[in-house]
Design an enzyme around this catalytic site. Sequence first.
Site, PDB file in Angstrom:
ATOM      1  N   ASP A  98      65.001 -10.323 -46.067  1.00  0.00           N
ATOM      2  CA  ASP A  98      65.778 -11.211 -45.204  1.00  0.00           C
ATOM      3  C   ASP A  98      67.278 -10.920 -45.355  1.00  0.00           C
ATOM      4  O   ASP A  98      67.707 -10.262 -46.314  1.00  0.00           O
ATOM      5  CB  ASP A  98      65.477 -12.662 -45.623  1.00  0.00           C
ATOM      6  N   ASP A 140      63.346 -16.795 -35.525  1.00  0.00           N
ATOM      7  CA  ASP A 140      62.976 -18.002 -36.269  1.00  0.00           C
ATOM      8  C   ASP A 140      62.444 -19.068 -35.317  1.00  0.00           C
ATOM      9  O   ASP A 140      62.028 -20.136 -35.760  1.00  0.00           O
ATOM     10  CB  ASP A 140      64.197 -18.560 -37.019  1.00  0.00           C
TER      11      ASP A 140
HETATM   12  C1  DGJ Z   1      65.370 -17.025 -42.505  1.00  0.00           C
HETATM   13  C2  DGJ Z   1      64.094 -16.388 -42.052  1.00  0.00           C
HETATM   14  O1  DGJ Z   1      64.218 -15.953 -40.730  1.00  0.00           O
HETATM   15  C3  DGJ Z   1      62.955 -17.362 -42.219  1.00  0.00           C
HETATM   16  O2  DGJ Z   1      61.769 -16.825 -41.721  1.00  0.00           O
HETATM   17  C4  DGJ Z   1      62.820 -17.712 -43.680  1.00  0.00           C
HETATM   18  O3  DGJ Z   1      62.438 -16.580 -44.403  1.00  0.00           O
HETATM   19  C5  DGJ Z   1      64.136 -18.260 -44.195  1.00  0.00           C
HETATM   20  N1  DGJ Z   1      65.233 -17.395 -43.909  1.00  0.00           N
HETATM   21  C6  DGJ Z   1      64.048 -18.485 -45.681  1.00  0.00           C
HETATM   22  O4  DGJ Z   1      65.245 -18.834 -46.218  1.00  0.00           O
END
Ligand code: DGJ
Length: 734
Positions: free
Chosen positions: A472, A542
Amino acid sequence: MKKLLFLLCAVWTASATDAAAQRQLIDIHTDDVSLILRAAPGEEVQLLHFGGRIEDPAPLMAYESYRHPGHNTEDVAYPTFGGRNYHEAALRATHVDGDLNTELKYLSHETQRLADENVTRTTIHTTDAVQAFDVDLVYTAYARENVITTHAEIRNREKGTVILHSFYSSALPLRAEKYLLTHLHGAWTHEAQVEHTLLTHGSKSISSIRGVRTTHAENPSFMLTLGSDRFDEVSGEVVAGTLAWSGNFRLNFELDECQVLNILAGINPEGSEYRLHRGETFTTPEMIYTHSFEGAGGASRNLHDWGRNYGIWNGHTPTPTLLNSWEGAAFRFNARILTDMIDDAAAMGLEMFVLDDGWFGNKYPRNNDKAGLGDWEVNREKLPEGIDYIASYAHDKGLKFGIWIEPEMVNPKSELAEKHPDWIVRTPKREAPLTRNQLLLDLSNPEVQDFVFGVFDRTMQLSEHIDYIKWDANRCANSIGSSYQADDEQAHFWIEYTQGLYKVMERIRAKYPDVLIQACASGGGRVEYGALKYFDEVWTSDNTEALTRARIQYGTSLFYPALVMASHVSVTPNLQTGNVTPLKFRFDIACAGRMGMELQPKHMTEEERAEARRAIEAYKEYRDIVMQGDLYRIGTPYDEDGCYAIAYVAKDKRRAVVFAYSLRYQSRTVPVFRIPGLDPATQYTIREMNIDKPRYWFEGRSFNGELLERAGINPNFSRIYDSAVFLLEAGDGR
Ligand code: DGJ
């Protein structure tokens, strides 16, 4: 004096005639696409054609543009600032003696077929008319995929440092009556929205100066429909391009007074001056182009093929279906919660469990996003049993195991920030702005590269059962400053950060070629071919809500294949949009990419679990077609009638899978979906998937490809969110 003038003119005419005599065409082509250049020693390299394949380009040797030299330059392969160039330059440099001009003249070229016989590489060597400064233009042609990629290699042989102000990967002049630009824009949870703009004279550019997590707002990709103001999936001439670079990018479209569209694509020059020392070579990122006479659909299919064969780390093995812990458990879990999730995932037929954020940090436990980032030791309170216990549990249940890391970042509240404040991107005397309570590590610094590699490496050592890493990156670069870079080379940060990331990824891939790695950057912040060179897939957004996801996936599919598009089923009301959609619709949207789930299965009813089991089982039967087949988009999720479908057709055309959606109330209209891409003479039997009992008159019947393309199928959709998945298989039905 008159005599001298006459003599000079005579010399000039003689050398011009000599050059003309030595002119040659450089014919770069794939099966269906040609890029034709013309060059002579001492002249600029001209770009005469990029478009449909020309079997015999020889007559173009005599091509005249009829441009008056004083009014406009020829269409050149790599326009530079200086000389007679009036366009924005692909290259602008200040030479050691202060000379602002660069005029690249052809020296020679060579073409070689690579070990992979499908690929040929042509390198054109050029040098400045007066400075010891060279540029090689490198074109790589992928025959079957109809893709030509291009980059530049800029070499300084002068007696000091040359300052590069702009240094694009490529320049492409196109000639058409009209240019319809299609590109992606958006924001976090709203990525890959499609926009069409008829270009007018002047410049339009698409860019990012965010350094990291660059693709939420714009994507370094475009399509141009030539000679028409209508975006067409099926027919018409389309040029598409996409840049393989995870840092700042800029694509510039300058329509000039000759009606030529001059495209520049590469690293964003904004604030990015690069001091090229004596003897150094700067290699730009790769720009990937394709051309199609089969509309946007044809261009997408070329890029998808290229991506799977050459552009994605592992373009032929899909990531398994999975349950991710994030939306279901967030930071609140212990071993029992996770093993229960694994049990539930196994019971529904999922193939992997991914432990997301929240498993690390002791002095500063990662119980929310305010602390712990950077401290990659397992949190002893939440998981005293360790990661191996969870990973082994998953493996014992027949599931693979994945884990989340965000190794480029640090919370100020962390042991790492206390120990290594010098590793943080910030400018002395200025406050470093926080995003999501975190700061960026300076990956341009080799020590930080070692650290980031170490985070990955040590995480892999937590258990021998780690099959997948979700990588991430939850903030951009801003207010930049690097304690590693020299004071007069601070701007190098932008480029060397991305190069640092790639160096780390090279090391990771050398040691862990088979581990699956997802590029996530707050959702779709790293959706581009620079990342995909090392990553297996991307977290598309997301936003896991199916209706808005239809548009996000549609936009993403213009340039990137379904194989890389992670797409998860989550709860309703959706956590991002609040929308409520049927579970079947959520699955039918997710199954058009790499399907997964992201919720707490404990909160599902027995009926919902059964429905999930059915959808997952069905997906396994056809996912190979989604992952490796040819994509045909049928309408768009922007269409007013709310009818949208996608067909994936297997390469041998023996099977296809069609996803059909109603994105609004249909009243009395029954949608018709005409299915392109099939073999007209083959009989296909239609079977609706992910359903208990037959619903439509064509179930189990067989039709040939011609009928399916011309008459189509008419599932009796009425409500918003009605959806269906049809498997078409060669062979007689009833
Ligand atoms: C952002 C990501 O896009 C999510 O899927 C998740 O992993 C969160 N971060 C976790 O902090």
